[in-house]
Write an enzyme that holds these catalytic residues in place. Sequence first.
Site, PDB file in Angstrom:
ATOM      1  N   HIS A 205      35.991  37.472  39.049  1.00  0.00           N
ATOM      2  CA  HIS A 205      36.888  37.782  39.477  1.00  0.00           C
ATOM      3  C   HIS A 205      36.524  37.033  41.437  1.00  0.00           C
ATOM      4  O   HIS A 205      36.693  36.428  41.430  1.00  0.00           O
ATOM      5  CB  HIS A 205      35.804  38.604  39.636  1.00  0.00           C
ATOM      6  CG  HIS A 205      34.402  38.533  40.742  1.00  0.00           C
ATOM      7  ND1 HIS A 205      34.288  38.847  41.345  1.00  0.00           N
ATOM      8  CD2 HIS A 205      33.180  38.409  39.465  1.00  0.00           C
ATOM      9  CE1 HIS A 205      32.861  37.904  41.915  1.00  0.00           C
ATOM     10  NE2 HIS A 205      31.900  38.290  41.102  1.00  0.00           N
ATOM     11  N   SER A 279      42.330  35.996  42.824  1.00  0.00           N
ATOM     12  CA  SER A 279      42.132  36.128  44.156  1.00  0.00           C
ATOM     13  C   SER A 279      41.743  34.349  44.396  1.00  0.00           C
ATOM     14  O   SER A 279      41.164  33.258  44.068  1.00  0.00           O
ATOM     15  CB  SER A 279      41.717  37.266  44.760  1.00  0.00           C
ATOM     16  OG  SER A 279      41.445  36.839  45.943  1.00  0.00           O
ATOM     17  N   ASP A 426      51.820  42.886  46.807  1.00  0.00           N
ATOM     18  CA  ASP A 426      50.440  42.288  47.305  1.00  0.00           C
ATOM     19  C   ASP A 426      50.515  42.559  48.774  1.00  0.00           C
ATOM     20  O   ASP A 426      51.250  41.129  49.628  1.00  0.00           O
ATOM     21  CB  ASP A 426      50.157  40.841  46.545  1.00  0.00           C
ATOM     22  CG  ASP A 426      48.597  40.483  46.644  1.00  0.00           C
ATOM     23  OD1 ASP A 426      48.145  40.974  47.831  1.00  0.00           O
ATOM     24  OD2 ASP A 426      47.570  40.095  45.994  1.00  0.00           O
ATOM     25  N   HIS A 454      47.339  43.747  44.818  1.00  0.00           N
ATOM     26  CA  HIS A 454      46.140  42.960  44.552  1.00  0.00           C
ATOM     27  C   HIS A 454      45.437  43.339  43.664  1.00  0.00           C
ATOM     28  O   HIS A 454      44.836  42.548  42.618  1.00  0.00           O
ATOM     29  CB  HIS A 454      45.234  42.370  45.924  1.00  0.00           C
ATOM     30  CG  HIS A 454      44.613  41.661  45.715  1.00  0.00           C
ATOM     31  ND1 HIS A 454      45.349  40.395  45.607  1.00  0.00           N
ATOM     32  CD2 HIS A 454      43.318  41.527  46.413  1.00  0.00           C
ATOM     33  CE1 HIS A 454      44.135  39.252  46.130  1.00  0.00           C
ATOM     34  NE2 HIS A 454      43.036  39.988  45.808  1.00  0.00           N
TER      35      HIS A 454
END
Length: 480
Positions: A205, A279, A426, A454
């Site tokens: 993540h 990310s 984003d 995002h």
Amino acid sequence: MDVMCRTGSVLKLIGGVVNKAVSFLVFSVLDLVDFILCFAYKVADFCIEAEWRPCYCSPTKETITGSGGKILVSEQGGSKIVSLNSSKVQLEDISDTLYSRPSLVAEVSKLTVDELKKLKLDGTTMRTCKKIKKGSARSAFTVNSIVVEMLQGKMVGQRLHHIPTWSDCDCKFCNSWTSSSKDTLFVKAQEPKDNKAREDVIFIHGFISSSAFWTETLFPNFSSTAKSTYRFLAVDLLGFGRSPKPADSLYTLREHVDMIEKSVLQDYKVKSFHIVAHSLGCILALAIAVKHPGSVKSLTLLTPPYYPVPKGEAATQYVMRKLAPRRVWPVMAFCSSLACWYEHISRTICLVICKNHRLWEFLTKLVTRNRVRTYLMEGFFCHTHNAAWHTLHNIICGTATKLDRYLDIVHNRLNCDVTIIHGKEDEVIPLECSYNVQRKIPRARLKVIENKDHITIVVGRQKAFARELEEIWNTASASN
């Protein structure tokens, strides 16, 4: 038409000037607020915990690197040798953005003085070199006092510190890791019913998130074929979700990668694997891929934060300014600037939101009549300021000089499939970052998702994304 274009250009110019002017005023005030909060937290820490907690506002110590894994630390005329041989923290792991963040007023003043000097010197440049005794040259730079203390072993090499600070949440969920005898990350595994998965997939993540970003969206939407073929391993990164949140960690790239290797690759006996990362997690994914080049079958990067650094620029400082430009607009630029530039303001935000997350979750459910699932909120709330602050600086900013090398290795030495996916709307990580990655890895497939940002690049399109991932894995497995 020409009149409309000119009017639009004028309005855009005016808007930019207003944004800069308002930003200067707002962030000048925030500089003062953060300075005041520094003293407030020192008093609070001393009164509540009977000790002064060091912060990165502390004076810096000049550090001159030497050979043999040792450094020479000098401050106020005194000096001592610090060995790095037995330390899990090394100087190159520490981003100088942790302790080198000039106030906006100071930065503007410096830029003004620099411009005047350029005019006065008529383009000439001044160079200074520092020499140590016996005429041998060493590189010199400054390191914050708290970093030096870590390197001296006052906090390094000890068992993970289990006691949360008074400003961190002490609930059972956030501190579930303290009840375990093993200092490993929390991993949510989903295996085929017969426990005979043919391949493994690791999910990593992003910043202030958790494994729930994957388990609550993708895991339920994979096809029965995928569920019987793959073992899904979603990890909570060090300092986030249900994973350990040690107060004595600097949350460096080395520490994050080591913990993933220990908790996932070793504990689950993973030999070869696919990686899906979002990310900040993309940086960790690249580091793991480079470290295990023969094991990676496919690499799927969602919104990778890659900012190529121009020659002559200080890499870490350049990335920090790109990520957090100290502007009040757009909103995400303002939020990232608060998180990146202001150590004590960001701690206050954590104190208000993270420590009281149970109240915020209750209010959210009350207002929405329990119609909103709070898994994203859990990921956002369940971290400490220490983990968020160090991870943001040491991973995104601190790896500025490493990412070029990682991407070159993926391009030249790895045969795995590489897919890049980015939401066109984003505002956290600009689309330009994914184009930059594709330039470094020409074989990578870049997919731009219209009208997605995002978060909604996954949330809200989880069924479609699950099918895309299955196709990526099938193609990679067939080619390997």
